[in-house]
Design a protein around this motif. Structure first.
Motif, PDB file in Angstrom:
ATOM      1  N   GLU A  42       5.719   1.709   7.743  1.00  0.00           N
ATOM      2  CA  GLU A  42       5.846   2.230   6.376  1.00  0.00           C
ATOM      3  C   GLU A  42       5.396   1.199   5.347  1.00  0.00           C
ATOM      4  N   LYS A  43       5.778  -0.056   5.575  1.00  0.00           N
ATOM      5  CA  LYS A  43       5.394  -1.111   4.631  1.00  0.00           C
ATOM      6  C   LYS A  43       3.882  -1.364   4.695  1.00  0.00           C
ATOM      7  N   ALA A  44       3.305  -1.257   5.897  1.00  0.00           N
ATOM      8  CA  ALA A  44       1.853  -1.428   6.039  1.00  0.00           C
ATOM      9  C   ALA A  44       1.115  -0.295   5.310  1.00  0.00           C
ATOM     10  N   LEU A  45       1.643   0.926   5.424  1.00  0.00           N
ATOM     11  CA  LEU A  45       1.034   2.065   4.723  1.00  0.00           C
ATOM     12  C   LEU A  45       1.135   1.889   3.211  1.00  0.00           C
ATOM     13  N   ALA A  46       2.242   1.307   2.748  1.00  0.00           N
ATOM     14  CA  ALA A  46       2.410   1.070   1.310  1.00  0.00           C
ATOM     15  C   ALA A  46       1.363   0.092   0.798  1.00  0.00           C
ATOM     16  N   VAL A  47       1.103  -0.959   1.577  1.00  0.00           N
ATOM     17  CA  VAL A  47       0.068  -1.925   1.196  1.00  0.00           C
ATOM     18  C   VAL A  47      -1.309  -1.272   1.252  1.00  0.00           C
ATOM     19  N   ASN A  48      -1.529  -0.473   2.291  1.00  0.00           N
ATOM     20  CA  ASN A  48      -2.817   0.213   2.406  1.00  0.00           C
ATOM     21  C   ASN A  48      -3.060   1.127   1.211  1.00  0.00           C
ATOM     22  N   ASN A  49      -2.025   1.824   0.780  1.00  0.00           N
ATOM     23  CA  ASN A  49      -2.161   2.714  -0.386  1.00  0.00           C
ATOM     24  C   ASN A  49      -2.401   1.932  -1.670  1.00  0.00           C
ATOM     25  N   SER A  50      -1.669   0.838  -1.858  1.00  0.00           N
ATOM     26  CA  SER A  50      -1.816   0.059  -3.090  1.00  0.00           C
ATOM     27  C   SER A  50      -3.177  -0.637  -3.151  1.00  0.00           C
ATOM     28  N   THR A  51      -3.648  -1.141  -2.018  1.00  0.00           N
ATOM     29  CA  THR A  51      -4.981  -1.757  -2.006  1.00  0.00           C
ATOM     30  C   THR A  51      -6.065  -0.698  -2.198  1.00  0.00           C
ATOM     31  N   GLY A  52      -5.831   0.478  -1.631  1.00  0.00           N
ATOM     32  CA  GLY A  52      -6.792   1.574  -1.815  1.00  0.00           C
ATOM     33  C   GLY A  52      -6.890   1.988  -3.267  1.00  0.00           C
ATOM     34  N   ASP A  53      -5.751   2.045  -3.961  1.00  0.00           N
ATOM     35  CA  ASP A  53      -5.751   2.398  -5.388  1.00  0.00           C
ATOM     36  C   ASP A  53      -6.541   1.374  -6.204  1.00  0.00           C
ATOM     37  N   LEU A  54      -6.341   0.103  -5.876  1.00  0.00           N
ATOM     38  CA  LEU A  54      -7.046  -0.956  -6.608  1.00  0.00           C
ATOM     39  C   LEU A  54      -8.540  -0.919  -6.314  1.00  0.00           C
ATOM     40  N   LEU A  55      -8.897  -0.738  -5.060  1.00  0.00           N
ATOM     41  CA  LEU A  55     -10.312  -0.676  -4.690  1.00  0.00           C
ATOM     42  C   LEU A  55     -11.020   0.482  -5.385  1.00  0.00           C
ATOM     43  N   SER A  56     -10.339   1.612  -5.529  1.00  0.00           N
ATOM     44  CA  SER A  56     -10.956   2.781  -6.151  1.00  0.00           C
ATOM     45  C   SER A  56     -11.247   2.564  -7.624  1.00  0.00           C
ATOM     46  N   ALA A  57     -10.590   1.575  -8.231  1.00  0.00           N
ATOM     47  CA  ALA A  57     -10.805   1.291  -9.653  1.00  0.00           C
ATOM     48  C   ALA A  57     -11.893   0.250  -9.881  1.00  0.00           C
ATOM     49  N   LEU A  58     -12.397  -0.343  -8.795  1.00  0.00           N
ATOM     50  CA  LEU A  58     -13.355  -1.443  -8.923  1.00  0.00           C
ATOM     51  C   LEU A  58     -14.732  -1.056  -8.414  1.00  0.00           C
ATOM     52  N   ALA A  59     -15.753  -1.547  -9.110  1.00  0.00           N
ATOM     53  CA  ALA A  59     -17.112  -1.426  -8.592  1.00  0.00           C
ATOM     54  C   ALA A  59     -17.209  -2.290  -7.333  1.00  0.00           C
ATOM     55  N   LYS A  60     -18.133  -1.946  -6.456  1.00  0.00           N
ATOM     56  CA  LYS A  60     -18.216  -2.637  -5.161  1.00  0.00           C
ATOM     57  C   LYS A  60     -18.389  -4.144  -5.319  1.00  0.00           C
ATOM     58  N   ASN A  61     -19.197  -4.576  -6.295  1.00  0.00           N
ATOM     59  CA  ASN A  61     -19.432  -6.013  -6.445  1.00  0.00           C
ATOM     60  C   ASN A  61     -18.232  -6.737  -7.061  1.00  0.00           C
ATOM     61  N   ASP A  62     -17.215  -5.995  -7.511  1.00  0.00           N
ATOM     62  CA  ASP A  62     -16.002  -6.607  -8.058  1.00  0.00           C
ATOM     63  C   ASP A  62     -14.860  -6.609  -7.052  1.00  0.00           C
ATOM     64  N   GLN A  63     -15.099  -6.092  -5.859  1.00  0.00           N
ATOM     65  CA  GLN A  63     -14.047  -6.012  -4.845  1.00  0.00           C
ATOM     66  C   GLN A  63     -13.999  -7.302  -4.025  1.00  0.00           C
ATOM     67  N   PRO A  64     -12.925  -8.102  -4.142  1.00  0.00           N
ATOM     68  CA  PRO A  64     -12.840  -9.355  -3.378  1.00  0.00           C
ATOM     69  C   PRO A  64     -12.707  -9.080  -1.879  1.00  0.00           C
ATOM     70  N   VAL A  65     -13.187 -10.020  -1.089  1.00  0.00           N
ATOM     71  CA  VAL A  65     -13.186  -9.863   0.362  1.00  0.00           C
ATOM     72  C   VAL A  65     -11.768  -9.710   0.893  1.00  0.00           C
ATOM     73  N   TRP A  66     -10.827 -10.488   0.345  1.00  0.00           N
ATOM     74  CA  TRP A  66      -9.453 -10.416   0.842  1.00  0.00           C
ATOM     75  C   TRP A  66      -8.847  -9.033   0.613  1.00  0.00           C
ATOM     76  N   LEU A  67      -9.246  -8.359  -0.475  1.00  0.00           N
ATOM     77  CA  LEU A  67      -8.680  -7.046  -0.789  1.00  0.00           C
ATOM     78  C   LEU A  67      -9.171  -5.984   0.197  1.00  0.00           C
ATOM     79  N   THR A  68     -10.473  -5.988   0.450  1.00  0.00           N
ATOM     80  CA  THR A  68     -11.001  -5.028   1.422  1.00  0.00           C
ATOM     81  C   THR A  68     -10.460  -5.331   2.823  1.00  0.00           C
ATOM     82  N   GLY A  69     -10.318  -6.634   3.133  1.00  0.00           N
ATOM     83  CA  GLY A  69      -9.775  -7.024   4.439  1.00  0.00           C
ATOM     84  C   GLY A  69      -8.331  -6.578   4.601  1.00  0.00           C
TER      85      GLY A  69
END
Length: 269
Positions: A42-69
């Protein structure tokens, strides 16, 4: 702080989403050290959802490697394709980046060049030759010797000069010249010159060329809109076809509601 309130709002929005990622990751780390498998998932899914929300707000060249990882590793763990050891290892290796990331957006990035897109599609279309043909026909009428109205001759000269000057200009110049031409035809020239039978052939040729130009302009507007929508949607997250409007004009000077397909317009003069 940037003076543009829209930019400031976006930065605050990204910061809020980022803080959610950090908080969710902290909870995940605590959970991974425990024994409750369901809570870990459940906690892993929560992180996956929160990182997904952040990624969706960023252009690809603004997405840090650690966030996508982090997004990929938490999804892999939640789906049972990796172990808690591998997930914890990634988090520990990227802990500093995750917790201290500084969001800096390049305010000097290259602007959208709408006119260059329009120019490319215009040069590939029949618009240049059609505008030249309209000018040729108008000059033929002007030089026919059949028009004895000083006012009409003066107006014809103004229309011809405007078309010549504007036909290779910007998007705004071309549309303004087109609107001026059609307004002149509908409100003055057509009603006056149609009375002269000797100009019948020239008037019919003009009508046909106007119709062809109208079709071609609509096609170009549609192509430019589609490309700009694709470009904006790819580079500016949060915008889509429903709220990025493109202004085009038909031969009557009316705003076009451009559909996803090129469609024919009524061309009654």
């Amino acid at each position: 702080m940037n003076n543009n309130e829209s930019v400031n709002f976006f930065i605050r929005f990204v910061t809020e989403k980022y803080n959610s990622v950090v908080s969710a990751t902290d909870l995940l780390v605590r959970s991974l050290s425990g024994e409750k498998a369901q809570d870990k998932k459940e906690k892993a899914l929560a992180v996956n959802n929160s990182t997904g929300d952040l990624l969706s707000a960023l252009a690809k060249n603004d997405q840090p490697v650690w966030l996508t990882g982090l997004n990929q590793h938490t999804r892999s763990y939640a789906e049972g394709r990796s172990t808690s050891y591998h997930l914890m290892q990634f988090i520990l290796e990227n802990r500093v980046n995750i917790t201290t990331h500084s969001w800096v957006f390049d305010q000097k990035s290259e602007a959208f060049d709408f006119d260059s897109v329009f120019e490319r599609y215009r040069s590939e279309s029949r618009l240049p030759e059609l505008f030249d043909e309209i000018v040729r026909i108008l000059e033929e009428i002007q030089n026919s010797g059949e028009v004895d109205s000083v006012t009409m001759m003066s107006a014809l000269g103004k229309v011809i000069a405007t078309l010549k000057k504007s036909k290779d200009g910007s998007y705004f110049s071309v549309n303004s010249a087109w609107s001026f031409l059609v307004s002149f035809l509908q409100n003055y020239m057509w009603a006056e010159l149609i009375k002269l039978p000797v100009l019948g052939t020239a008037m019919e040729a003009l009508k046909q060329t106007i119709e062809q130009t109208n079709q071609e302009m609509f096609k170009v507007h549609t192509e430019v809109q589609n490309e700009m929508q694709r470009t904006v949607e790819e580079q500016v997250k949060g915008l889509n076809r429903s709220n990025f409007k493109f202004i085009g004009y038909d031969k009557n000077g009316h705003n076009l509601e451009i559909s996803s397909e090129v469609k024919a317009l009524s061309t009654t003069v």
